[in-house]
Scaffold this motif. Structure first.
Motif, PDB file in Angstrom:
ATOM      1  N   THR A  92       0.821  -1.262   0.023  1.00 22.72           N
ATOM      2  CA  THR A  92      -0.032  -0.193   0.012  1.00 22.72           C
ATOM      3  C   THR A  92       0.945   1.131   0.018  1.00 22.72           C
ATOM      4  N   ALA A  93       0.331   2.303  -0.403  1.00 17.19           N
ATOM      5  CA  ALA A  93       1.021   3.435  -0.682  1.00 17.19           C
ATOM      6  C   ALA A  93       0.726   4.277   0.821  1.00 17.19           C
ATOM      7  N   PRO A  94       1.380   5.488   0.887  1.00 13.22           N
ATOM      8  CA  PRO A  94       1.361   5.898   2.306  1.00 13.22           C
ATOM      9  C   PRO A  94      -0.212   6.620   2.292  1.00 13.22           C
ATOM     10  N   HIS A  95      -0.625   6.424   3.483  1.00 11.49           N
ATOM     11  CA  HIS A  95      -1.882   6.836   3.406  1.00 11.49           C
ATOM     12  C   HIS A  95      -2.562   7.370   4.719  1.00 11.49           C
ATOM     13  N   VAL A  96      -3.825   8.104   4.930  1.00 13.43           N
ATOM     14  CA  VAL A  96      -4.175   8.671   6.137  1.00 13.43           C
ATOM     15  C   VAL A  96      -5.315   7.856   6.624  1.00 13.43           C
ATOM     16  N   ILE A  97      -5.257   7.380   8.032  1.00 10.55           N
ATOM     17  CA  ILE A  97      -6.472   6.743   8.587  1.00 10.55           C
ATOM     18  C   ILE A  97      -7.180   7.558   9.520  1.00 10.55           C
ATOM     19  N   VAL A  98      -8.356   7.373   9.112  1.00 11.39           N
ATOM     20  CA  VAL A  98      -9.151   8.325   9.923  1.00 11.39           C
ATOM     21  C   VAL A  98     -10.513   7.741  10.585  1.00 11.39           C
ATOM     22  N   PRO A  99     -11.218   8.041  11.581  1.00 11.55           N
ATOM     23  CA  PRO A  99     -12.095   7.064  12.335  1.00 11.55           C
ATOM     24  C   PRO A  99     -13.338   7.128  11.397  1.00 11.55           C
ATOM     25  N   LYS A 100     -14.122   5.875  11.402  1.00 13.30           N
ATOM     26  CA  LYS A 100     -15.320   5.886  10.593  1.00 13.30           C
ATOM     27  C   LYS A 100     -16.640   6.035  11.538  1.00 13.30           C
ATOM     28  N   ASN A 101     -16.436   5.592  12.658  1.00 11.15           N
ATOM     29  CA  ASN A 101     -17.621   5.836  13.519  1.00 11.15           C
ATOM     30  C   ASN A 101     -17.818   6.415  14.923  1.00 11.15           C
ATOM     31  N   ARG A 102     -16.493   7.006  14.943  1.00 13.96           N
ATOM     32  CA  ARG A 102     -16.318   7.737  16.241  1.00 13.96           C
ATOM     33  C   ARG A 102     -15.552   9.127  15.828  1.00 13.96           C
ATOM     34  N   LYS A 103     -15.123  10.036  16.973  1.00 15.65           N
ATOM     35  CA  LYS A 103     -14.480  11.142  16.450  1.00 15.65           C
ATOM     36  C   LYS A 103     -12.907  10.788  16.490  1.00 15.65           C
ATOM     37  N   ALA A 104     -12.422  10.000  17.338  1.00 12.01           N
ATOM     38  CA  ALA A 104     -10.932   9.852  17.421  1.00 12.01           C
ATOM     39  C   ALA A 104     -10.690   8.269  17.378  1.00 12.01           C
ATOM     40  N   LEU A 105      -9.525   7.840  17.027  1.00 17.98           N
ATOM     41  CA  LEU A 105      -8.788   6.684  16.868  1.00 17.98           C
ATOM     42  C   LEU A 105      -8.105   6.216  18.245  1.00 17.98           C
ATOM     43  N   TYR A 106      -8.343   5.173  18.653  1.00 19.20           N
ATOM     44  CA  TYR A 106      -7.719   4.746  20.007  1.00 19.20           C
ATOM     45  C   TYR A 106      -7.311   3.299  20.163  1.00 19.20           C
ATOM     46  N   TRP A 107      -6.112   2.863  20.619  1.00 24.39           N
ATOM     47  CA  TRP A 107      -5.853   1.378  20.383  1.00 24.39           C
ATOM     48  C   TRP A 107      -5.008   1.260  21.606  1.00 24.39           C
ATOM     49  N   PRO A 108      -5.309  -0.120  22.290  1.00 19.97           N
ATOM     50  CA  PRO A 108      -4.365  -0.429  23.380  1.00 19.97           C
ATOM     51  C   PRO A 108      -2.968  -0.084  23.206  1.00 19.97           C
ATOM     52  N   GLY A 109      -2.304   0.873  24.431  1.00 23.66           N
ATOM     53  CA  GLY A 109      -1.009   1.103  24.263  1.00 23.66           C
ATOM     54  C   GLY A 109      -0.875   2.726  23.908  1.00 23.66           C
ATOM     55  N   ALA A 110      -1.703   3.210  23.192  1.00 24.28           N
ATOM     56  CA  ALA A 110      -1.795   4.528  22.614  1.00 24.28           C
ATOM     57  C   ALA A 110      -1.796   5.498  23.728  1.00 24.28           C
ATOM     58  N   ALA A 111      -1.105   6.492  23.719  1.00 19.99           N
ATOM     59  CA  ALA A 111      -1.125   7.549  24.682  1.00 19.99           C
ATOM     60  C   ALA A 111      -2.298   8.274  24.746  1.00 19.99           C
ATOM     61  N   HIS A 112      -2.943   8.582  23.974  1.00 19.56           N
ATOM     62  CA  HIS A 112      -4.260   9.318  23.803  1.00 19.56           C
ATOM     63  C   HIS A 112      -5.060   8.875  22.643  1.00 19.56           C
ATOM     64  N   PRO A 113      -6.281   9.048  22.548  1.00 16.98           N
ATOM     65  CA  PRO A 113      -7.218   9.110  21.469  1.00 16.98           C
ATOM     66  C   PRO A 113      -6.441  10.119  20.233  1.00 16.98           C
ATOM     67  N   VAL A 114      -6.311   9.846  18.985  1.00 19.01           N
ATOM     68  CA  VAL A 114      -6.132  10.869  17.895  1.00 19.01           C
ATOM     69  C   VAL A 114      -7.145  10.873  16.789  1.00 19.01           C
ATOM     70  N   ALA A 115      -6.873  11.953  16.089  1.00 17.02           N
ATOM     71  CA  ALA A 115      -8.076  12.258  15.298  1.00 17.02           C
ATOM     72  C   ALA A 115      -7.752  11.466  13.842  1.00 17.02           C
ATOM     73  N   LYS A 116      -6.258  11.220  13.281  1.00 14.59           N
ATOM     74  CA  LYS A 116      -6.133  10.555  12.360  1.00 14.59           C
ATOM     75  C   LYS A 116      -4.660  10.232  12.464  1.00 14.59           C
ATOM     76  N   VAL A 117      -4.205   9.244  11.688  1.00 10.60           N
ATOM     77  CA  VAL A 117      -2.900   8.578  11.718  1.00 10.60           C
ATOM     78  C   VAL A 117      -2.252   8.575  10.355  1.00 10.60           C
ATOM     79  N   ASN A 118      -1.358   9.057  10.209  1.00 14.17           N
ATOM     80  CA  ASN A 118      -0.375   9.093   8.907  1.00 14.17           C
ATOM     81  C   ASN A 118       0.285   7.866   8.926  1.00 14.17           C
ATOM     82  N   HIS A 119      -0.460   6.833   8.200  1.00  9.58           N
ATOM     83  CA  HIS A 119       0.379   5.404   7.800  1.00  9.58           C
ATOM     84  C   HIS A 119       1.432   5.581   6.808  1.00  9.58           C
TER      85      HIS A 119
END
Length: 149
Positions: A92-119
Motif C-alpha cells: 500500500t502507498a502511504p495513506h491517512v487513517i481516520v475514524p469511521k464511527n467515532r471522533k477519534a482513533l484509539y488502540w491499546p498502548g496509545a498515549a491518547h486518542p487521535v483524530a487521524k494517523v499518517n500510515h
C-alpha cells in the motif's frame, strides 16, 4: 512411334476405424492434459499458501483453485476472497487513517486518542504472482508423471 497406354489404379481406404482410434487417442491425451492442469492448479495453490504471510492464518487458508472446462480447453485460477489480500500482494502507498464511527482513533498502548494517523504504507509481500509464475514448471512435471505411468 511411342504408344501411350492409359493406366490407372484406384484404392478405397476405410478411414472410419482410423478416425475412431485417433479420437480415442486424442481424448485420452486430452484427459491426461486435463489431469496435469488440475494437478498444476493444486501445486500453484499450495505454493501460494506456502508463500503467504501468516498472522492469523486466514489469508493462507482462503487460497483456493477453480477449474474451468470449455470443450477442449481447460484452465484454472488461483485466488482468495479475503479483502486485504491485494494489499498484502501489492503493498500500500502511504495513506491517512481516520475514524469511521467515532471522533477519534484509539488502540491499546496509545498515549491518547487521535483524530487521524499518517500510515507510512506497507511493502508488497507477493505470494500469488510468484506461485503462478511456476505454472509451466509444475505443468511439465505433472504431464511427464502422467505420461510416464
Amino acid at each position: 512411334m511411342a504408344r501411350y497406354v492409359n493406366t490407372s489404379a484406384s484404392a478405397r481406404v476405410d478411414t472410419r476405424a482410423y478416425e475412431r482410434g485417433l479420437r480415442r487417442y486424442l481424448g485420452r491425451m486430452s484427459n491426461d492434459v486435463r489431469r496435469a492442469v488440475e494437478r498444476t492448479a493444486v501445486d500453484v495453490q499450495n505454493e501460494a499458501r506456502r508463500r503467504a504471510p501468516v498472522d492469523t492464518g486466514r489469508l493462507r487458508s482462503s487460497i483456493v483453485h477453480r477449474m474451468e472446462n470449455r470443450g477442449r480447453s481447460v484452465s484454472y485460477s488461483v485466488g482468495t476472497n479475503v479483502n486485504y489480500a491485494a494489499a498484502v500482494e501489492f503493498g500500500t502507498a502511504p495513506h491517512v487513517i481516520v475514524p469511521k464511527n467515532r471522533k477519534a482513533l484509539y488502540w491499546p498502548g496509545a498515549a491518547h486518542p487521535v483524530a487521524k494517523v499518517n500510515h507510512p504504507g506497507t511493502a508488497a509481500r507477493p505470494f500469488l504472482r510468484p506461485a503462478i509464475e511456476l505454472t509451466e514448471q509444475f505443468f511439465r512435471k505433472n504431464l511427464s508423471q502422467i505420461r510416464g505411468r
